[in-house]
Design an enzyme around this catalytic site. Sequence first.
Site, PDB file in Angstrom:
ATOM      1  N   ASP A   1      -9.641   6.839   3.839  1.00 43.22           N
ATOM      2  CA  ASP A   1      -9.296   6.043   2.657  1.00 43.22           C
ATOM      3  C   ASP A   1     -10.177   4.800   2.557  1.00 43.22           C
ATOM      4  O   ASP A   1      -9.681   3.676   2.422  1.00 43.22           O
ATOM      5  CB  ASP A   1      -7.822   5.652   2.698  1.00 43.22           C
TER       6      ASP A   1
ATOM      7  N   GLY B   1       0.824  -1.199   0.000  1.00 44.15           N
ATOM      8  CA  GLY B   1       0.000   0.000   0.000  1.00 44.15           C
ATOM      9  C   GLY B   1       0.857   1.247   0.000  1.00 44.15           C
ATOM     10  O   GLY B   1       2.082   1.184  -0.159  1.00 44.15           O
TER      11      GLY B   1
ATOM     12  N   LYS C   1       2.239  -5.498   8.930  1.00 43.57           N
ATOM     13  CA  LYS C   1       2.418  -4.356   8.042  1.00 43.57           C
ATOM     14  C   LYS C   1       3.700  -3.629   8.408  1.00 43.57           C
ATOM     15  O   LYS C   1       3.856  -3.109   9.513  1.00 43.57           O
ATOM     16  CB  LYS C   1       1.235  -3.398   8.129  1.00 43.57           C
TER      17      LYS C   1
ATOM     18  N   PHE D   1       1.642   3.255   2.426  1.00 39.39           N
ATOM     19  CA  PHE D   1       2.526   3.446   3.571  1.00 39.39           C
ATOM     20  C   PHE D   1       3.431   2.261   3.871  1.00 39.39           C
ATOM     21  O   PHE D   1       4.281   2.354   4.748  1.00 39.39           O
ATOM     22  CB  PHE D   1       1.703   3.779   4.819  1.00 39.39           C
TER      23      PHE D   1
END
Length: 287
Positions: free
Chosen positions: A192, A74, A93, A76
């Site tokens: 988002d 993604g 992540k 970030f």
Amino acid sequence: MGSAKEKVVIIPTVLSMVVLIVLLSLLLYFSVHRKRTLKREMESSFILSGAPMSFTYRNLQIRTCNFTQLLGTGEFGSVYKGSLRDGTLVAVKKLDRVLPHGEKEFITEVNTIGSMHHMNLVCLCGYCSEGSHRLLVYEFMKNGSLDKWIFPSYQGRDRLLDWTTHLNIAIATAQGIAYFHEQCRDRIIHCDIKPENILVDENFCPKVSDFGLAKLMGREHSHVVTMVKSTRGYLAPEWVSNRPIAVKADIYSYGMLILEIIGGWRNLDMSFGAEDFFYLGWAYKVH
């Protein structure tokens, strides 16, 4: 005679030292074993405990096989598949773009997000804040993101969902958004909302994910000015005009998501003609 006396003194001393060393070794072993057992118990029960668990970077390297099982990428950072000691699958992540605040502020924000518990929000299980490393550990969602199930371009029509499932996903997603808009101590604007940020489990229960763009604001504030940019095609008009962003910006993005669920094609598709590439314009025209 003197030698015998020395033996009488030396032998008990040596035996005492051996016994002491053995006792200290046993104490150290049980201490280490207890710590490892407690750590395993914490890892296996963190989903029920509430607060996100702190991981070391080395530990997450091991749990993700050195970040080799990529699930997606993604704005970030990238997400990797991992597993805890008890076999529980997680999604880790790894943030590539570290926000310009310190470790204390990062942990505070993580704990705020981790305190949010709702069946339609992805659970934040843990985090790593070590040196320049910033990682988030989420529950693993077997069926991935919603975009893989509503657009026919992935694996053909056989993969698409029926209308009852579509309706249930739309309703449950709205419930998740309403929770962090209205039912949390600190109101959160996601900023988002899109199919890639709606994950589905093995029963196709949707969960809103990726709070990397989320902005916290107190309940006394109804608007927040932010420089974070949302995804094209889901932008509310106030994004374009640089006006303060309110929770209604998420509602606009959710509306675009609903159009995509109903229509089965992306709201911004450059393969269409100049008049029809933007779904909202097309929908308004045919209406």
